[in-house]
Design a protein around this motif. Structure first.
Motif, PDB file in Angstrom:
ATOM      1  N   UNK A  19      68.789  20.140  14.531  1.00 34.21           N
ATOM      2  CA  UNK A  19      68.255  21.459  14.889  1.00 34.21           C
ATOM      3  C   UNK A  19      69.259  22.567  14.569  1.00 34.21           C
ATOM      4  N   UNK A  20      70.528  22.324  14.868  1.00 35.88           N
ATOM      5  CA  UNK A  20      71.549  23.323  14.571  1.00 35.88           C
ATOM      6  C   UNK A  20      71.653  23.607  13.080  1.00 35.88           C
ATOM      7  N   UNK A  21      71.665  22.531  12.285  1.00 38.49           N
ATOM      8  CA  UNK A  21      71.730  22.702  10.829  1.00 38.49           C
ATOM      9  C   UNK A  21      70.479  23.389  10.303  1.00 38.49           C
ATOM     10  N   UNK A  22      69.338  23.051  10.880  1.00 41.82           N
ATOM     11  CA  UNK A  22      68.081  23.648  10.430  1.00 41.82           C
ATOM     12  C   UNK A  22      68.012  25.138  10.773  1.00 41.82           C
ATOM     13  N   UNK A  23      68.440  25.507  11.967  1.00 41.92           N
ATOM     14  CA  UNK A  23      68.426  26.933  12.346  1.00 41.92           C
ATOM     15  C   UNK A  23      69.290  27.739  11.378  1.00 41.92           C
ATOM     16  N   UNK A  40      69.671  17.903   6.184  1.00 37.33           N
ATOM     17  CA  UNK A  40      70.193  16.585   6.541  1.00 37.33           C
ATOM     18  C   UNK A  40      71.667  16.458   6.165  1.00 37.33           C
ATOM     19  N   UNK A  41      72.019  16.935   4.964  1.00 33.77           N
ATOM     20  CA  UNK A  41      73.416  16.882   4.526  1.00 33.77           C
ATOM     21  C   UNK A  41      74.310  17.669   5.470  1.00 33.77           C
ATOM     22  N   UNK A  50      65.651  13.002   9.549  1.00 29.62           N
ATOM     23  CA  UNK A  50      65.059  14.307   9.883  1.00 29.62           C
ATOM     24  C   UNK A  50      63.549  14.152  10.019  1.00 29.62           C
ATOM     25  N   UNK A  51      62.944  13.450   9.057  1.00 23.60           N
ATOM     26  CA  UNK A  51      61.494  13.216   9.126  1.00 23.60           C
ATOM     27  C   UNK A  51      61.131  12.367  10.343  1.00 23.60           C
ATOM     28  N   UNK A  52      61.997  11.421  10.674  1.00 24.77           N
ATOM     29  CA  UNK A  52      61.743  10.550  11.831  1.00 24.77           C
ATOM     30  C   UNK A  52      61.662  11.373  13.118  1.00 24.77           C
ATOM     31  N   UNK A  53      62.585  12.309  13.280  1.00 29.12           N
ATOM     32  CA  UNK A  53      62.623  13.112  14.503  1.00 29.12           C
ATOM     33  C   UNK A  53      61.573  14.224  14.518  1.00 29.12           C
ATOM     34  N   UNK A  54      61.343  14.857  13.355  1.00 26.41           N
ATOM     35  CA  UNK A  54      60.565  16.096  13.362  1.00 26.41           C
ATOM     36  C   UNK A  54      59.327  16.092  12.467  1.00 26.41           C
ATOM     37  N   UNK A  55      59.197  15.116  11.596  1.00 26.89           N
ATOM     38  CA  UNK A  55      58.036  15.126  10.704  1.00 26.89           C
ATOM     39  C   UNK A  55      58.283  16.020   9.500  1.00 26.89           C
ATOM     40  N   UNK A  56      57.433  17.014   9.315  1.00 29.00           N
ATOM     41  CA  UNK A  56      57.514  17.888   8.150  1.00 29.00           C
ATOM     42  C   UNK A  56      58.515  19.019   8.356  1.00 29.00           C
ATOM     43  N   UNK A  57      58.800  19.732   7.274  1.00 22.87           N
ATOM     44  CA  UNK A  57      59.690  20.896   7.368  1.00 22.87           C
ATOM     45  C   UNK A  57      59.078  21.956   8.282  1.00 22.87           C
TER      46      UNK A  57
END
Length: 200
Positions: A19-23, A40-41, A50-57
């Protein structure tokens, strides 16, 4: 010893790292340019996780925002009857959400956007990609006017949120919803379908 089956419980640290990286990615590069692989990187995990936890972008972006509604669920109902009366329906739905317990995180998000540039960027991306981009193609608007009309609607809704829920300015803060709908709905409707003064 019996082997456990089923989906493994999520690791809170891993989830928060993603979540931090995504924000950061969404705020810096915007929704379209941010990629699951880059997120993810940055989080130090495999993209599959990432897909496992959240699904799509899109689902990851919504998790970052912690917004109380899913526009994909709300807007089809609002738009089902076409543009006529949309202003009042929009204000009524807005009030129903923000006046409920689901509005608490929305108020927190609004407060944060005023003081935190990262949150403000995320809010802009959310409005642009999850609200405006979803709504405009479903309304019969002149494409040249559509962005301005959408921005004008946003001024009313953001202003309503600020005055009623953040500043709590009376008498609007405690006005009955139907009073607010009757007062603001026609203005929102004009922004959607009326004359907004644009000239060639």
């Amino acid at each position: 010893m019996a082997r456990r089956t089923g989906r493994r419980p999520g690791n809170p640290d891993t989830r928060e790292a993603i979540l931090g990286a995504a924000r950061e990615a969404f705020a810096e590069r915007g929704f379209d340019a941010a990629s699951i692989r880059a997120i993810a990187t940055s989080a130090g995990v495999d993209p599959a996780l990432v897909h496992h936890y959240f699904g799509t972008k899109e689902q990851l972006f919504k998790a970052c925002m912690n917004f109380p509604i899913d526009p994909a669920e709300v807007f089809p109902k609002l738009l089902a009857d076409g543009p006529d009366g949309l202003g009042e329906r929009l204000v009524r739905t807005f009030l129903a959400i923000w006046d409920s317990p689901a509005g608490v995180p929305a108020v927190a998000l609004m407060r944060s956007a005023l003081t935190n540039e990262w949150t403000a960027r995320l809010m802009r991306e959310f409005v642009a990609t999850q609200l405006i981009r979803y709504v405009l193609p479903r309304l019969d608007m002149d494409p040249a006017e559509a962005p301005l009309r959408a921005s004008l609607v946003a001024t009313q809704m953001a202003g309503l949120a600020m005055i009623r829920y953040v500043l709590k300015l009376q008498p609007l803060a405690s006005a009955p919803p139907e009073v607010v709908v009757a007062a603001i709905g026609p203005t929102v409707q004009r922004y959607v379908t009326g004359d907004i003064g644009q000239r060639e």
